[in-house]
Enzyme design. Sequence first.
Site, PDB file in Angstrom:
ATOM      1  N   ASP A  93      43.381  42.665  32.037  1.00  0.00           N
ATOM      2  CA  ASP A  93      43.607  42.457  32.623  1.00  0.00           C
ATOM      3  C   ASP A  93      44.310  43.266  34.271  1.00  0.00           C
ATOM      4  O   ASP A  93      45.508  43.605  33.703  1.00  0.00           O
ATOM      5  CB  ASP A  93      42.925  41.017  33.317  1.00  0.00           C
ATOM      6  CG  ASP A  93      42.769  40.471  34.372  1.00  0.00           C
ATOM      7  OD1 ASP A  93      42.735  40.726  35.410  1.00  0.00           O
ATOM      8  OD2 ASP A  93      43.100  39.030  34.442  1.00  0.00           O
ATOM      9  N   ASP A 149      35.004  37.937  39.670  1.00  0.00           N
ATOM     10  CA  ASP A 149      35.397  37.020  39.201  1.00  0.00           C
ATOM     11  C   ASP A 149      34.250  35.973  39.504  1.00  0.00           C
ATOM     12  O   ASP A 149      34.075  34.417  39.393  1.00  0.00           O
ATOM     13  CB  ASP A 149      36.363  36.385  39.640  1.00  0.00           C
ATOM     14  CG  ASP A 149      38.000  36.708  38.882  1.00  0.00           C
ATOM     15  OD1 ASP A 149      37.837  37.010  37.783  1.00  0.00           O
ATOM     16  OD2 ASP A 149      39.154  36.650  39.362  1.00  0.00           O
TER      17      ASP A 149
HETATM   18  C1  GLA Z   1      41.582  37.323  36.709  1.00  0.00           C
HETATM   19  C2  GLA Z   1      40.563  37.412  35.600  1.00  0.00           C
HETATM   20  C3  GLA Z   1      40.168  36.330  35.676  1.00  0.00           C
HETATM   21  C4  GLA Z   1      41.001  35.150  34.783  1.00  0.00           C
HETATM   22  C5  GLA Z   1      42.591  35.076  35.088  1.00  0.00           C
HETATM   23  C6  GLA Z   1      43.211  34.637  34.363  1.00  0.00           C
HETATM   24  O1  GLA Z   1      41.491  36.446  37.978  1.00  0.00           O
HETATM   25  O2  GLA Z   1      40.343  38.143  36.449  1.00  0.00           O
HETATM   26  O3  GLA Z   1      39.023  35.820  34.513  1.00  0.00           O
HETATM   27  O4  GLA Z   1      40.825  35.745  33.336  1.00  0.00           O
HETATM   28  O5  GLA Z   1      43.269  36.379  35.951  1.00  0.00           O
HETATM   29  O6  GLA Z   1      44.353  34.560  35.529  1.00  0.00           O
END
Ligand code: GLA
Length: 717
Positions: A458, A526
């Site tokens: 990430d 997301d």
């Molecule tokens: C980001 C990612 C999510 C999740 C969060 C965790 O927003 O896109 O899928 O992994 O971080 O903090």
Amino acid sequence: MHIPIETEDTALVIRVNQNRDPLLVYIGKRLCNSTEYASIPSFDAKQRNGDYSGQYSAAYTPSGTRNLLEPAIQVIHADGNPSLDLKYVSHKQDMVNGSSAIILTKIQLKDPVYPFEVILYYKAYYKENVIEQWTSIRHTETDVVRLQKYSSANLYLSSAHSYYLTHFHGDWAKELKPEEMLLTAGIKVLDTKLGTRADLFQAPSFLLSMNQPIDKDNDDHGEVLIGTLAWSGNYQIQFEIDPLNNLRLIAGINPYASEYILAPDTEFVTPSFLFTYSYHGSGMASRNLHRWARKFRIPQGEDTRLTVLNNWEATFFDFNENTLAALIKDGKKLGVDLFLLDDGWFGNKYPRNDDRAGLGDWQENVLKLPHGIGYLIKEAEVTGIKFGIWLEPEMVNPKSELYENHPDWVIKAPNRPEYYYRNQLVLDLSNKAVQDFVYGLVDRMFTEHPMLAYIKWDCNAVIYNAYSSTNPHQSHLYVDYVHGLYNVLDRLRRKYPTVPIMLCSGGGGRVDYGALQYFTEFWPSDNTDGIERVFIQWSYSFFFPAIATCNHVTDWGKQSLKFRTDVAMMGKLGYDIVVSKLDEHELSFSQESLRIYNRIKHIIWYGDLFRLVSPYRSGSDIASLMYVNENQSQAIWFTYLINNRYRAGSNRPILLKGLDPTKTYKIQEINIYPDTNNSTIINENNVSGDYLLTCGFNPMVDDKRKSVVIELTEQSL
Ligand code: GLA
């Protein structure tokens, strides 16, 4: 002299005139007889209202001499002279790896006065009709040369009377919203200055339609160029309609705050710009790019993928060893291949119980995971599924031991207050010690846990207060950051060439073909609301293949479980739900969905995509698309209701695409929810491809059947 760079359908032609200027005279359909490129007229430099500089169509426009328009390269020589001229010296065309599948053209240009050289590279992927272009810059002057602009590509399009640009902008959870505009005189710029998570507001990928807007009624109609820059940092793509009404396209690293100091005899290599030119609309252009990406760019692009149960939306930061052990068992019950442990498993002095602390301290939290990750991997192994883990290796919370111990590893400006994005800061990957830290973290995970089968990587913050406490050139930071990142990923890929790694950046903040050299798949957004995802995935589908597009079924959105599952099937299916909260019907439906998916996924992953009805078409009630396997014997067709108006639905047959007119197909609805009224379920035999392509078929999508998945299978007569 002419240098044609050709694929099966396309040609880009560079003419070297008597002054040894390299000019781009043609981009378009490949001619049968390549000697005829010589007949293409030039824009006369001497004529009134002509090209006064003789450089409007330069293959790589230098600046500071006679240039009048936007340059591709701008430099200040060692002696302070700010001018550059680039003359043709030589060129070479070679097969790559001894195969005519890829031809590499190398054109050497030199300044007639200064020992300054540019090499233009064009890699032509013959069958895929994709051209990859980049540039190498080098000099042997007495001191450093300051590169102020150093683009990857400089195209000149002159065959259309007008050009329509579709670009994709957005923000978190609103990725890739298309916007189309007629390019008018002057310059339209797509760019980012965000550093990391660079695509958050604007993607480095676009569609360019010649003479007319993109045909939203027929995805396979019109002349369309798809372009994309393979760079995960600040980029700039300029579209300049010049005084001759032609289009100059310049794409590369953003020159913003990025002057690069080039020492004598060192090479600066730009990232690649990729494009494909289609005479059959954006449909064919996407299929070209998908094939290219699977075959040549994305790791294991023609291999398999793992279905995933992720715990992010199921638990957020609130879990422990026992809850995770139960989720692992749930994953097995559901039928996925792998359990993915997301954020929140690390940090002790500053436990990661929310997004305000712990980032950077990659040790298991002893309260949540007293027996460590090893215990969970064992649990998964005993249960019979694989185990993967979330990492955000480039980032740090100020509340962390990492920040306390290595304040000089953090990007932040002296004398300025820190400014946070999601309560975190970015580590300075231009620093070799930080690169080693990031590499070491991932390497240690695999060394300590050889059964670790998957990583979600990430990147949740942009760069504010861009300043490195170790880089001798502040203006190198944005560029060196990306090189540092690629260096780490490159080292990891050399040691772990096949491990699946998901590219995530708070959703789709970093989806580009620079990063996708290293990642097997990406997280588009997301936002997993079923309706939203139809739109978001549609946009991504212009550039990226389904096999790399991770779509998870979550509880976000009000659509039925079937709708959300059908949407997630259009790519790499996964889940992020509390399996134990599913009722009996929901669980058995989901288990069956996974079985169906495992049976048909090869068609979605490796098949050709045909977009049939665009959700973006004005007044559209539905979205519809299909994947067809290579020998046209199998297809999977998805249709969704995206409008709630009275009697909205697929009110007439939809013309199918990609099928063989001479074949006969069985049409079978699949992924049906258990208590659906059987009378509407579609099941037809012996329908000819000819009929389906010409008269179409109605999937009967309406308020009661909001999503329909249909399998078409060749029938032997
Ligand atoms: C980001 C990612 C999510 C999740 C969060 C965790 O927003 O896109 O899928 O992994 O971080 O903090």
